[in-house]
Motif scaffolding. Structure first.
Motif, PDB file in Angstrom:
ATOM      1  N   VAL A  21      89.068  62.011  34.614  1.00 41.41           N
ATOM      2  CA  VAL A  21      88.223  61.082  35.352  1.00 41.41           C
ATOM      3  C   VAL A  21      89.032  59.804  35.534  1.00 41.41           C
ATOM      4  O   VAL A  21      89.537  59.249  34.555  1.00 41.41           O
ATOM      5  CB  VAL A  21      86.912  60.773  34.592  1.00 41.41           C
ATOM      6  N   ILE A  22      89.177  59.367  36.777  1.00 40.93           N
ATOM      7  CA  ILE A  22      89.895  58.123  37.039  1.00 40.93           C
ATOM      8  C   ILE A  22      89.121  57.303  38.057  1.00 40.93           C
ATOM      9  O   ILE A  22      88.344  57.844  38.844  1.00 40.93           O
ATOM     10  CB  ILE A  22      91.335  58.368  37.544  1.00 40.93           C
ATOM     11  N   GLY A  23      89.320  55.995  38.013  1.00 41.88           N
ATOM     12  CA  GLY A  23      88.683  55.113  38.992  1.00 41.88           C
ATOM     13  C   GLY A  23      88.733  53.683  38.525  1.00 41.88           C
ATOM     14  O   GLY A  23      89.253  53.372  37.448  1.00 41.88           O
ATOM     15  N   LYS A  24      88.175  52.798  39.339  1.00 45.67           N
ATOM     16  CA  LYS A  24      88.118  51.392  38.978  1.00 45.67           C
ATOM     17  C   LYS A  24      87.239  51.252  37.739  1.00 45.67           C
ATOM     18  O   LYS A  24      86.144  51.812  37.674  1.00 45.67           O
ATOM     19  CB  LYS A  24      87.556  50.578  40.142  1.00 45.67           C
ATOM     20  N   ASP A  25      87.716  50.514  36.755  1.00 46.57           N
ATOM     21  CA  ASP A  25      86.988  50.387  35.499  1.00 46.57           C
ATOM     22  C   ASP A  25      85.671  49.629  35.694  1.00 46.57           C
ATOM     23  O   ASP A  25      85.575  48.719  36.516  1.00 46.57           O
ATOM     24  CB  ASP A  25      87.854  49.652  34.469  1.00 46.57           C
ATOM     25  N   GLY A  81      82.530  57.515  45.570  1.00 48.13           N
ATOM     26  CA  GLY A  81      83.950  57.319  45.799  1.00 48.13           C
ATOM     27  C   GLY A  81      84.629  56.376  44.814  1.00 48.13           C
ATOM     28  O   GLY A  81      85.827  56.134  44.919  1.00 48.13           O
ATOM     29  N   GLN A  82      83.877  55.833  43.858  1.00 55.47           N
ATOM     30  CA  GLN A  82      84.478  54.926  42.882  1.00 55.47           C
ATOM     31  C   GLN A  82      85.208  55.670  41.772  1.00 55.47           C
ATOM     32  O   GLN A  82      86.082  55.119  41.120  1.00 55.47           O
ATOM     33  CB  GLN A  82      83.413  54.008  42.270  1.00 55.47           C
ATOM     34  N   LEU A  83      84.824  56.918  41.532  1.00 57.83           N
ATOM     35  CA  LEU A  83      85.466  57.755  40.512  1.00 57.83           C
ATOM     36  C   LEU A  83      85.949  59.046  41.152  1.00 57.83           C
ATOM     37  O   LEU A  83      85.376  59.535  42.123  1.00 57.83           O
ATOM     38  CB  LEU A  83      84.488  58.123  39.390  1.00 57.83           C
ATOM     39  N   LEU A  84      86.986  59.596  40.562  1.00 55.50           N
ATOM     40  CA  LEU A  84      87.493  60.903  40.939  1.00 55.50           C
ATOM     41  C   LEU A  84      87.501  61.745  39.669  1.00 55.50           C
ATOM     42  O   LEU A  84      88.016  61.294  38.633  1.00 55.50           O
ATOM     43  CB  LEU A  84      88.915  60.791  41.499  1.00 55.50           C
ATOM     44  N   ALA A  85      86.928  62.928  39.720  1.00 54.00           N
ATOM     45  CA  ALA A  85      86.913  63.816  38.563  1.00 54.00           C
ATOM     46  C   ALA A  85      87.483  65.168  38.973  1.00 54.00           C
ATOM     47  O   ALA A  85      87.183  65.677  40.049  1.00 54.00           O
ATOM     48  CB  ALA A  85      85.487  63.989  38.036  1.00 54.00           C
ATOM     49  N   THR A  86      88.325  65.717  38.117  1.00 59.17           N
ATOM     50  CA  THR A  86      88.822  67.073  38.325  1.00 59.17           C
ATOM     51  C   THR A  86      88.468  67.900  37.103  1.00 59.17           C
ATOM     52  O   THR A  86      88.473  67.402  35.979  1.00 59.17           O
ATOM     53  CB  THR A  86      90.350  67.113  38.551  1.00 59.17           C
TER      54      THR A  86
END
Length: 183
Positions: A21-25, A81-86
């Motif tokens: 999970v990545i994105g603006k904190d 769109g604030q987070l990306l999860a794979t």
């Protein structure tokens, strides 16, 4: 008497999943993701989370339902769109042979290209396995800290080679044996 859905046993088919999970904190990301996983019955087993220049990044491994179910459960969290999860299925952990002797390597000095590549190449060429690595750039100072398993009896040779490489990069490097923590 027929069992209700709530009384039904947990699924026996479980998958080992790797999730990033990545994105603006922002506050609450860990709570949101872990709650979504808990609702599915996913057991979070290993994870590492950090902030990188204001960006949240979390990598975790869990045991639970299939990747498609987890991906769907995380859908509302990534919809804006604030987070990306794979999510991807991974095999169960395989017990490794003796990993070697645990060491801590630290590098610090002026930031320049190639520090990570050069010192990790020395470790790789000597059979070292990096088990954790963190880097930080603070102004002009670059810091790298790594936990490394080295084959028995190689630490002196590795330290000597690291010193040579560090001299060429004009950075300081230390390598010291650590003891395994007992939990």
């Amino acid at each position: 008497m027929e069992a209700s859905r709530e009384d039904a046993p947990l699924r026996t088919s479980r998958s080992d999943l790797a999730i990033t999970v990545i994105g603006k904190d922002r506050p609450g990301i860990v709570a949101d993701v872990s709650e979504a996983l808990a609702r599915l019955g996913a057991n979070l087993t290993d994870s590492t989370m950090t902030r990188l220049r204001g960006h949240f990044t979390w990598t975790l491994v869990c045991s639970g339902p299939g990747a498609a179910e987890v991906d769907a459960a995380l859908g509302p969290l990534v919809a804006g769109g604030q987070l990306l999860a794979t999510v991807r299925e991974v095999g169960p952990e395989v017990e490794a042979a003796a990993a070697g002797e645990p060491h801590l390597m630290s590098v610090h000095g002026a930031d320049r290209l190639g520090i990570v590549a050069a010192v990790t190449r020395v470790l790789a060429e000597n059979g070292g396995n990096i088990t954790d690595l963190t880097t930080r750039l603070t102004g002009p100072l670059y810091v790298l800290v790594a936990e490394v398993d080295l084959p028995a009896g190689t630490a002196d040779a590795v330290a000597k080679r690291l010193a040579e490489v560090a001299g060429g990069l004009d950075v300081e490097v230390t390598l010291r044996r650590t003891e395994m923590d007992v939990l």
